[in-house]
Enzyme design. Structure first.
Site, PDB file in Angstrom:
ATOM      1  N   ASP A  77       0.838  -1.201   0.000  1.00  0.00           N
ATOM      2  CA  ASP A  77       0.000   0.000   0.000  1.00  0.00           C
ATOM      3  C   ASP A  77       0.876   1.256   0.000  1.00  0.00           C
ATOM      4  O   ASP A  77       0.590   2.240  -0.690  1.00  0.00           O
ATOM      5  CB  ASP A  77      -0.910  -0.014   1.238  1.00  0.00           C
ATOM      6  CG  ASP A  77      -1.620  -1.352   1.353  1.00  0.00           C
ATOM      7  OD1 ASP A  77      -2.549  -1.600   0.590  1.00  0.00           O
ATOM      8  OD2 ASP A  77      -1.188  -2.170   2.193  1.00  0.00           O
TER       9      ASP A  77
ATOM     10  N   HIS B 165      -4.861  -3.240   6.013  1.00  0.00           N
ATOM     11  CA  HIS B 165      -4.641  -3.553   4.587  1.00  0.00           C
ATOM     12  C   HIS B 165      -6.001  -3.962   4.016  1.00  0.00           C
ATOM     13  O   HIS B 165      -6.318  -5.140   3.900  1.00  0.00           O
ATOM     14  CB  HIS B 165      -3.616  -4.678   4.438  1.00  0.00           C
ATOM     15  CG  HIS B 165      -3.461  -5.121   3.011  1.00  0.00           C
ATOM     16  ND1 HIS B 165      -2.992  -4.291   2.018  1.00  0.00           N
ATOM     17  CD2 HIS B 165      -3.733  -6.301   2.406  1.00  0.00           C
ATOM     18  CE1 HIS B 165      -2.971  -4.939   0.874  1.00  0.00           C
ATOM     19  NE2 HIS B 165      -3.434  -6.164   1.072  1.00  0.00           N
TER      20      HIS B 165
HETATM   21  P1  NAD Z   1      -1.917 -18.542  -4.219  1.00  0.00           P
HETATM   22  O1  NAD Z   1      -3.259 -19.189  -4.104  1.00  0.00           O
HETATM   23  O2  NAD Z   1      -1.289 -18.437  -5.557  1.00  0.00           O
HETATM   24  O3  NAD Z   1      -0.894 -19.278  -3.260  1.00  0.00           O
HETATM   25  C1  NAD Z   1      -1.194 -19.551  -1.937  1.00  0.00           C
HETATM   26  C2  NAD Z   1      -0.452 -20.821  -1.588  1.00  0.00           C
HETATM   27  O4  NAD Z   1      -0.627 -21.036  -0.199  1.00  0.00           O
HETATM   28  C3  NAD Z   1      -1.018 -22.058  -2.317  1.00  0.00           C
HETATM   29  O5  NAD Z   1       0.039 -22.732  -2.985  1.00  0.00           O
HETATM   30  C4  NAD Z   1      -1.613 -22.896  -1.191  1.00  0.00           C
HETATM   31  O6  NAD Z   1      -1.494 -24.285  -1.415  1.00  0.00           O
HETATM   32  C5  NAD Z   1      -0.756 -22.434  -0.019  1.00  0.00           C
HETATM   33  N1  NAD Z   1      -1.360 -22.677   1.293  1.00  0.00           N
HETATM   34  C6  NAD Z   1      -2.664 -22.656   1.649  1.00  0.00           C
HETATM   35  N2  NAD Z   1      -2.807 -22.982   2.934  1.00  0.00           N
HETATM   36  C7  NAD Z   1      -1.568 -23.201   3.423  1.00  0.00           C
HETATM   37  C8  NAD Z   1      -1.060 -23.592   4.692  1.00  0.00           C
HETATM   38  N3  NAD Z   1      -1.861 -23.827   5.728  1.00  0.00           N
HETATM   39  N4  NAD Z   1       0.271 -23.724   4.827  1.00  0.00           N
HETATM   40  C9  NAD Z   1       1.105 -23.506   3.797  1.00  0.00           C
HETATM   41  N5  NAD Z   1       0.680 -23.156   2.561  1.00  0.00           N
HETATM   42  C10 NAD Z   1      -0.634 -22.997   2.384  1.00  0.00           C
HETATM   43  O7  NAD Z   1      -2.063 -17.108  -3.534  1.00  0.00           O
HETATM   44  P2  NAD Z   1      -1.056 -15.868  -3.650  1.00  0.00           P
HETATM   45  O8  NAD Z   1      -1.444 -15.027  -4.817  1.00  0.00           O
HETATM   46  O9  NAD Z   1       0.359 -16.327  -3.512  1.00  0.00           O
HETATM   47  O10 NAD Z   1      -1.496 -15.037  -2.334  1.00  0.00           O
HETATM   48  C11 NAD Z   1      -1.270 -15.551  -1.042  1.00  0.00           C
HETATM   49  C12 NAD Z   1      -1.957 -14.662   0.007  1.00  0.00           C
HETATM   50  O11 NAD Z   1      -1.381 -13.369   0.018  1.00  0.00           O
HETATM   51  C13 NAD Z   1      -3.457 -14.455  -0.239  1.00  0.00           C
HETATM   52  O12 NAD Z   1      -4.148 -14.496   0.995  1.00  0.00           O
HETATM   53  C14 NAD Z   1      -3.511 -13.052  -0.824  1.00  0.00           C
HETATM   54  O13 NAD Z   1      -4.774 -12.452  -0.648  1.00  0.00           O
HETATM   55  C15 NAD Z   1      -2.436 -12.392  -0.001  1.00  0.00           C
HETATM   56  N6  NAD Z   1      -1.879 -11.133  -0.508  1.00  0.00           N
HETATM   57  C16 NAD Z   1      -1.590 -10.175   0.418  1.00  0.00           C
HETATM   58  C17 NAD Z   1      -1.037  -8.974   0.014  1.00  0.00           C
HETATM   59  C18 NAD Z   1      -0.705  -7.906   1.020  1.00  0.00           C
HETATM   60  O14 NAD Z   1      -0.375  -6.772   0.611  1.00  0.00           O
HETATM   61  N7  NAD Z   1      -0.767  -8.164   2.316  1.00  0.00           N
HETATM   62  C19 NAD Z   1      -0.783  -8.757  -1.347  1.00  0.00           C
HETATM   63  C20 NAD Z   1      -1.076  -9.772  -2.257  1.00  0.00           C
HETATM   64  C21 NAD Z   1      -1.639 -10.955  -1.820  1.00  0.00           C
HETATM   65  C1  LMR Z   2      -3.519  -6.695  -2.777  1.00  0.00           C
HETATM   66  O1  LMR Z   2      -3.644  -5.658  -2.143  1.00  0.00           O
HETATM   67  O2  LMR Z   2      -3.160  -6.709  -3.969  1.00  0.00           O
HETATM   68  C2  LMR Z   2      -3.744  -8.020  -2.080  1.00  0.00           C
HETATM   69  O3  LMR Z   2      -4.165  -7.824  -0.769  1.00  0.00           O
HETATM   70  C3  LMR Z   2      -4.648  -8.914  -2.822  1.00  0.00           C
HETATM   71  C4  LMR Z   2      -6.082  -8.458  -2.732  1.00  0.00           C
HETATM   72  O4  LMR Z   2      -6.925  -9.292  -2.387  1.00  0.00           O
HETATM   73  O5  LMR Z   2      -6.345  -7.287  -3.010  1.00  0.00           O
END
Ligand code: NAD
Ligand code: LMR
Length: 324
Positions: A159, A187
């Site tokens: 962000d 967030h």
């Molecule tokens: P993704 O679905 O591509 O990958 C997530 C992975 O986590 C998968 O491979 C899944 O098998 C694994 N997983 C699920 N449960 C698990 C557990 N208990 N232990 C270990 N691994 C586990 O998703 P992504 O695009 O990599 O995003 C991951 C997370 O990050 C999501 O919750 C997404 O919303 C979040 N995210 C947060 C931000 C932020 O700014 N905070 C930004 C982008 C994404």
């Molecule tokens: C983001 O900000 O890109 C991540 O938190 C993914 C989402 O769900 O928006």
């Protein structure tokens, strides 16, 4: 040769990790002379895919990778870990709010908080990326009673970086010219990206852009950037999220001159009472952060901060059964 640092990454076969793991292995997080041991956690159905990722890491012949393993057991993944990046969790789809993920993801962070408490290095630093990141971080830290709450943070750096990008574009400037910009709160779409103290090349940001753009365009663009990326890509941000995780952990460990945005345990600063993970302006030095005090908040800022605080308190209530 420095001793290798153990980096545990959850969700190792996911989208974010597909960028994150390789950039850490290349030295982007801990520096070009810091060896790492990568400890990757996945759920059983994703272990084959994780194996493929590890084959690719091996095929890169990274000089800094001094160890690499994958597992579906949290206690193995976090064993002696110095840095824990909690990425593995379900991402949201179109039309969802991040808080809609609370039910699906909250349990993950109580299990992992306990495993970190029992197995990680006593001075480990933990960054939660999986959404809803602030409340998941709260769950993790409250399940790690032997660790200091200040060892946990949730990622607001994406962000923060998004805010820098938008302001630089509008002010026809460069992100490196901007100081004192930070994001408050959750967030989520209630976060408050604040440019009221920001400087662009030394000039107050609100003399470079008009207030109407700030209130009507900038704030909603940053608040809804994650959803806009999901609409455009059909999947949530991945490379930019990995980059933000690297930025945040690098600055936390190595320190930084700039004021940054980090979600950390509220401690009463700016009137935000303890019990939630709230993004504040922080400065980092030698693995510690300090909330920067003293920024004046006008009525507009205070009402935005109240809104995002209220949302975090209601998320907290929804997971009260997982907090100790
Ligand atoms: P993704 O679905 O591509 O990958 C997530 C992975 O986590 C998968 O491979 C899944 O098998 C694994 N997983 C699920 N449960 C698990 C557990 N208990 N232990 C270990 N691994 C586990 O998703 P992504 O695009 O990599 O995003 C991951 C997370 O990050 C999501 O919750 C997404 O919303 C979040 N995210 C947060 C931000 C932020 O700014 N905070 C930004 C982008 C994404
Ligand atoms: C983001 O900000 O890109 C991540 O938190 C993914 C989402 O769900 O928006």
């Amino acid at each position: 040769m420095k001793q290798p640092v153990r980096v545990a990454i959850t969700g190792g076969a996911g989208q974010i990790s597909y960028s994150l793991i390789f950039r850490i292995a290349a030295g982007d997080m801990l520096g070009p002379d810091q060896p790492v041991i990568l400890q990757l956690l996945e759920i059983p159905p994703a272990l084959d895919a994780l194996n493929g990722v590890m084959m690719e890491v091996t095929d890169c012949a990274f000089p800094l990778v001094h160890g690499l393993f994958g597992t579906d057991k949290p206690e193995e993944a976090f064993a002696d870990a110095d840095i824990c990046l909690l990425v593995g969790a379900k991402p949201r789809g179109q039309g969802m709010e991040r808080s809609d993920l609370l039910k699906a993801n909250a349990d993950i962070f109580s299990v992992q908080g306990k495993a970190i408490n029992d197995k990680a290095a006593p001075d480990a630093r933990v960054l939660v990326v999986g959404n809803p990141a602030n409340t998941n971080a709260l769950i993790a830290l409250s399940n790690a009673p032997d660790m200091a709450p200040t060892q946990f943070s949730a990622m607001m750096r994406l962000d923060h970086n998004r805010s820098l990008g938008q302001l630089a574009l509008k002010a026809d400037s460069h992100v490196t010219d901007i100081d004192n910009l930070f994001v408050w709160g959750n967030h989520s779409s209630t976060q408050f990206p604040d440019i009221q103290h920001a400087l662009v090349g030394g000039t107050p940001a609100l003399e470079c852009v008009d207030r109407d753009w700030y209130e009507q365009s900038f704030i909603p663009i940053v608040q809804k950037r994650g959803a806009a990326i999901i609409d455009a890509r059909g999947a949530s941000s991945a490379a930019s999220a990995a980059s933000a995780a690297i930025d945040q952990m690098r600055d936390w460990i190595q320190g930084s001159q700039s004021i940054l945005s980090m979600a950390v345990p509220a401690d009463g600063s700016y009137g935000i009472e303890p019990g939630i993970m709230f993004s504040f302006p922080v400065q980092c030095r030698d693995g510690e952060y300090e909330i920067v005090q003293g920024f004046e908040l006008d009525d507009f800022a205070r009402s935005k901060i109240n809104e995002t605080e209220k949302e975090l308190r209601s998320e907290r209530e929804a997971v009260a059964h997982l907090l100790s």
